[in-house]
Scaffold this motif. Structure first.
Motif, PDB file in Angstrom:
ATOM      1  N   ASP A 143       0.818  -1.214   0.000  1.00  0.00           N
ATOM      2  CA  ASP A 143       0.000   0.000   0.000  1.00  0.00           C
ATOM      3  C   ASP A 143       0.856   1.270   0.000  1.00  0.00           C
ATOM      4  O   ASP A 143       0.379   2.336  -0.341  1.00  0.00           O
ATOM      5  N   PHE A 144       2.110   1.141   0.439  1.00  0.00           N
ATOM      6  CA  PHE A 144       2.959   2.331   0.568  1.00  0.00           C
ATOM      7  C   PHE A 144       4.280   2.128  -0.170  1.00  0.00           C
ATOM      8  O   PHE A 144       4.755   1.010  -0.291  1.00  0.00           O
ATOM      9  N   VAL A 190      -4.610  12.109  13.240  1.00  0.00           N
ATOM     10  CA  VAL A 190      -5.432  10.884  13.255  1.00  0.00           C
ATOM     11  C   VAL A 190      -6.742  11.085  12.496  1.00  0.00           C
ATOM     12  O   VAL A 190      -7.266  10.155  11.896  1.00  0.00           O
ATOM     13  N   VAL A 191      -7.251  12.313  12.513  1.00  0.00           N
ATOM     14  CA  VAL A 191      -8.482  12.584  11.766  1.00  0.00           C
ATOM     15  C   VAL A 191      -8.211  12.477  10.261  1.00  0.00           C
ATOM     16  O   VAL A 191      -9.027  11.979   9.497  1.00  0.00           O
ATOM     17  N   ARG A 192      -7.045  12.930   9.838  1.00  0.00           N
ATOM     18  CA  ARG A 192      -6.693  12.852   8.418  1.00  0.00           C
ATOM     19  C   ARG A 192      -6.352  11.433   7.968  1.00  0.00           C
ATOM     20  O   ARG A 192      -6.258  11.166   6.772  1.00  0.00           O
ATOM     21  N   GLY A 193      -6.108  10.542   8.927  1.00  0.00           N
ATOM     22  CA  GLY A 193      -5.852   9.146   8.571  1.00  0.00           C
ATOM     23  C   GLY A 193      -4.382   8.859   8.316  1.00  0.00           C
ATOM     24  O   GLY A 193      -3.539   9.753   8.371  1.00  0.00           O
ATOM     25  N   ILE A 194      -4.083   7.595   8.026  1.00  0.00           N
ATOM     26  CA  ILE A 194      -2.690   7.170   7.873  1.00  0.00           C
ATOM     27  C   ILE A 194      -2.023   7.908   6.712  1.00  0.00           C
ATOM     28  O   ILE A 194      -0.923   8.447   6.848  1.00  0.00           O
ATOM     29  N   ASP A 195      -2.717   7.955   5.579  1.00  0.00           N
ATOM     30  CA  ASP A 195      -2.113   8.525   4.381  1.00  0.00           C
ATOM     31  C   ASP A 195      -1.882  10.035   4.518  1.00  0.00           C
ATOM     32  O   ASP A 195      -0.813  10.543   4.218  1.00  0.00           O
ATOM     33  N   ARG A 254       0.216  -2.816  10.402  1.00  0.00           N
ATOM     34  CA  ARG A 254      -0.854  -2.091   9.716  1.00  0.00           C
ATOM     35  C   ARG A 254      -0.406  -1.561   8.347  1.00  0.00           C
ATOM     36  O   ARG A 254      -1.193  -1.494   7.415  1.00  0.00           O
ATOM     37  N   LEU A 258      -4.013   5.061  16.868  1.00  0.00           N
ATOM     38  CA  LEU A 258      -4.591   4.125  15.891  1.00  0.00           C
ATOM     39  C   LEU A 258      -4.538   2.697  16.428  1.00  0.00           C
ATOM     40  O   LEU A 258      -5.487   1.929  16.275  1.00  0.00           O
ATOM     41  N   THR A 289     -10.910  -1.945  12.283  1.00  0.00           N
ATOM     42  CA  THR A 289     -10.210  -0.704  11.959  1.00  0.00           C
ATOM     43  C   THR A 289     -11.154   0.321  11.338  1.00  0.00           C
ATOM     44  O   THR A 289     -10.721   1.346  10.842  1.00  0.00           O
ATOM     45  N   VAL A 310      -7.543  -4.289   6.000  1.00  0.00           N
ATOM     46  CA  VAL A 310      -7.517  -5.163   7.165  1.00  0.00           C
ATOM     47  C   VAL A 310      -8.840  -5.947   7.191  1.00  0.00           C
ATOM     48  O   VAL A 310      -9.864  -5.402   6.798  1.00  0.00           O
ATOM     49  N   VAL A 350      -6.533   2.746   2.781  1.00  0.00           N
ATOM     50  CA  VAL A 350      -5.702   2.198   3.857  1.00  0.00           C
ATOM     51  C   VAL A 350      -6.253   2.577   5.230  1.00  0.00           C
ATOM     52  O   VAL A 350      -5.803   2.064   6.245  1.00  0.00           O
ATOM     53  N   ASP A 351      -7.210   3.492   5.266  1.00  0.00           N
ATOM     54  CA  ASP A 351      -7.741   3.936   6.553  1.00  0.00           C
ATOM     55  C   ASP A 351      -9.178   4.409   6.330  1.00  0.00           C
ATOM     56  O   ASP A 351      -9.422   5.594   6.098  1.00  0.00           O
ATOM     57  N   ALA A 361     -11.142   7.494   8.132  1.00  0.00           N
ATOM     58  CA  ALA A 361     -10.575   8.814   7.855  1.00  0.00           C
ATOM     59  C   ALA A 361     -10.783   9.225   6.402  1.00  0.00           C
ATOM     60  O   ALA A 361     -10.883  10.407   6.092  1.00  0.00           O
ATOM     61  N   GLU A 362     -10.829   8.231   5.510  1.00  0.00           N
ATOM     62  CA  GLU A 362     -10.826   8.566   4.086  1.00  0.00           C
ATOM     63  C   GLU A 362     -12.176   8.394   3.404  1.00  0.00           C
ATOM     64  O   GLU A 362     -12.307   8.704   2.223  1.00  0.00           O
TER      65      GLU A 362
END
Lengths: 540, 139
Positions: free
Chosen positions: A114-115, A277-282, A366, A455, A466, B44, B82-83, B86-87
């Motif tokens: 994913d990354f 955290v509100v904006r998420g991982i990306d 994750r 998270l 999640t 996940v 991926v999240d 949030a997205e």
């Protein structure tokens, strides 16, 4: 159908039955007030957090004495156990890299990462080790060299040999061993989640050993302890880190490093972590990690160039030699005479890494879908160790050069360990800019630890789901900040140190949990390898 | 009047969006246009499926079921993320152009105390604010 394919089909269904659970992710959850909570893990964790925080506020000194005594007892009695377990984890991970199971891909054969490799790698550092490396890469080797608080294997300080020993011992504490500890947890979680479809929570890694019992109380206990270790580890690091950051800010700008500055630091870090955290991982943690990687490369290049290439390469030589020369004697738990170093440094670090492993391991899991076991462990073990060699040679090496040449405060030994980095930078050019950059790095590393930690806690307290609402992770990020600020304001350092000792003490139960996890993972990987082999038979 | 209707779905809570599904189907029939069910899919395992591949299969099956149930043309799209929490909003918004929808029919919760306290946000409200196509919010 030939006999061979019949056998293969039979074997595949037998293995698949082993991982066939009726448990549905989120089946024990309660959805209310914008939360999606696992019962009992969420309420019990929240209650225990409250009990521990209130009692350490009411009796800061008593809790500090009690919990630190517990920690010291654990570190003194189980020293051999921590050290041997650490050695075992390194060997276990190295074995998985070279064995055929290394080919197994997390998420199945067709999974894609994913990354990008760089972002992935930046996130590995940002969650687990960034802040520590900032504060200790100068203080620790200089501390050994100046005989501040014990020396590795009692090597006499202020000698050429002790320079090599100092760099070698620091590498030992920040190299393969801690990353192997993180690697075991991260790989177990990633494997059972992505390849076996189990929920992303610590208990899932025990499915091959405990079967459906992991969804009952043994699992509740494991997950609750993981939540407590993570939140106390994070909140106390944030509180104590705010003191360090405030003293750094005071050193630079003379703004006073008192309680007010410390609380402002905690509030600022928490606020940015909440946005993240509100904006998420990306849009959050990945972005900040990439930013910090750029800052770190800038600072590192500067220290290498400003401190002269020649000295840097000489220090790389010392670090590598020291690491190779001292790794085995320092990993030996039998007949140690360097008690202060052994217990106060090595065993403390080992307990610390292990108590942080649920958090860092889960975050790494994750973001690691789509990598093979071999790629994964190489990136989690070998690459960070190599980067740390460079980092330590530049920062620790420069500090040691100054201490050995009698330049500046470091030559007099470590006064305030949190200032060692800034004291080193003072004697290089452009101090104002580089120290400011260093403070920024520290702050952003705090944010990335706080948001990735939130998270992780969010995922564990919602039973591995999640997709729980964003409110829940905001709650945990806020809780960390509030706990840190309240402990610092009402209880002072004693309350923070008490809870931190409590968090580190959880390293002991987790050592056993991690050893069992290795057994479970080995079994799981063995089954996966068999599945791949039987599937190959069917496709022929 | 419309060419394609997009219906965001949460496969975990299809029971809660029954009215929106029904409304979308009725509109699809009267305009004789297809419905595209869009779901944002995490990496996940979740309650719907243990892997993204199986999630897509579930969504496909859901779209086929709706086609049979209401006698309409359906399609579907799983948007990877991926999240997810949030997205979700941004991924749904991005999907509107991707699937070529010009009408969105979506369910939304009835606002309560949690909304007043800003504890939760509304995905439908976000879409109304940011998307240029028509939106029919069903409660």
């Amino acid at each position: 159908m030939t006999e061979e394919t019949k056998e293969a089909e039979q074997a595949i269904s037998e293995i698949e039955d082993l991982y066939d659970t009726d448990y549905e992710i989120g089946q024990d959850n309660i959805e209310k007030w914008g939360f999606d909570m696992h019962a009992p893990v969420f309420p019990v964790s929240a209650f225990l957090i409250l009990v521990f925080v209130v009692s350490s506020l009411m009796f800061p000194e008593e809790s500090k004495q009690g919990l630190e005594a517990t920690r010291n007892w654990i570190q003194n009695v189980f020293d051999w156990m921590f050290l041997s377990a650490g050695n075992f984890f390194v060997l276990f991970c190295l074995a998985l890299i070279v064995l055929p199971v290394g080919k197994i891909r997390l998420g199945g054969e067709d999974a894609v990462p994913d990354f990008s490799v760089l972002s992935w790698f930046a996130m590995l550092f940002a969650a687990g080790m960034g802040i520590g490396l900032m504060f200790w890469s100068v203080a620790e080797p200089v501390g050994y060299f100046t005989e501040w608080f014990g020396t590795p294997l009692n090597v006499a300080g202020f000698t050429d040999e002790s320079r090599t020993a100092a760099l070698g011992a620091t590498m030992y504490h920040w190299g393969l061993h801690p990353w192997a500890i993180y690697g075991v947890v991260a790989l177990s979680l990633a494997f059972f989640t992505y390849n076996k479809g189990l929920p992303l929570t610590i208990r899932s890694t025990f499915y091959p050993l405990l079967g459906d019992r992991v969804w009952g109380w043994p699992g509740h206990v494991i997950d609750t302890v993981a939540v407590l270790a993570t939140i106390f580890g994070l909140a106390t690091s944030l509180g104590l880190g705010a003191q360090q950051a405030a003293s750094g800010l005071n050193f630079l700008f003379d703004i006073g490093g008192g309680l007010q500055t410390q609380v402002i630091v905690i509030t600022g870090v928490t606020a940015v972590a909440i946005v993240s955290v509100v904006r998420g991982i990306d849009g959050g943690v990945k972005l900040l990690s990439n930013l910090n990687m750029i800052f770190a490369i800038l600072l590192l290049s500067f220290v290498i160039i400003a401190g002269s290439f020649g000295d840097f390469f000489a220090n790389v030589g010392r670090t590598v030699t020291g690491y190779v020369e001292y790794m085995l004697p320092l990993s030996n738990p039998v007949g140690r005479a360097d008690d202060t170093f052994y217990h106060s440094w090595t065993i403390f670090f080992w307990a610390w890494w292990i108590s942080w492993s649920p958090f860092v391991g889960m975050f790494i899991a994750r973001v690691s879908r789509g990598r093979t076991v071999r790629q994964f462990l190489t990136a989690v073990l070998i690459v960070p160790t190599a980067v740390t060699v460079i980092w330590m040679s530049a920062f620790g090496g420069s500090g040691l050069d100054q201490a050995a040449d009698g330049i500046g405060e470091l030559a007099d030994g470590i006064g305030d360990s949190t200032l060692a980095l800034f004291q080193m930078l003072t004697h290089l050019p452009l101090t104002g800019i580089t120290s400011f950059l260093a403070i920024c790095l520290v702050m952003v590393f705090f944010v990335t630890s706080s948001d990735s930690g939130s998270l992780v806690i969010d995922s564990i307290t919602s039973g591995g789901k999640t997709t729980a609402p964003v409110t829940q992770r905001v709650f945990w990020a806020t809780a960390e900040g509030v706990i840190a600020a309240v402990l610092l304001t009402v209880g002072g350092s004693a309350a923070l140190q008490a809870l931190q000792a409590g968090a580190v003490s959880m390293g002991l139960p987790f050592t056993f949990i991690l050893i069992a996890m290795c057994a479970s993972l080995a079994r799981g990987l063995y089954h996966e390898r068999q599945l791949l082999a039987y599937n190959a038979v069917l496709q022929r | 009047m419309y060419k394609k209707i997009m219906v965001p779905v949460d496969l975990e809570h299809t029971d809660k969006i029954e009215k929106a599904l029904h409304g979308a189907a009725e509109l699809a029939k009267s305009y004789d246009v297809p419905v595209c069910y869009v779901a944002v899919m995490g990496r996940v395992p979740n309650r719907v499926a243990p892997s993204p591949e199986k999630f897509e299969a579930e969504l496909n099956m859901f779209a086929r079921e709706q086609a049979g149930k209401y006698d309409i043309a359906t399609e579907c799209k799983a948007v990877p993320s991926v999240d997810v929490p949030a997205e979700l909003d941004d991924k749904l918004l991005g999907a509107v152009d991707e699937v070529g929808a010009d009408l969105i029919v979506m369910a939304s919760h009835i606002p309560g105390i949690a909304d007043k306290l800003h504890l939760i946000s509304s995905n439908a409200a976000y879409m109304v604010k940011h998307s240029s196509v028509s939106i029919f919010v069903v409660r």
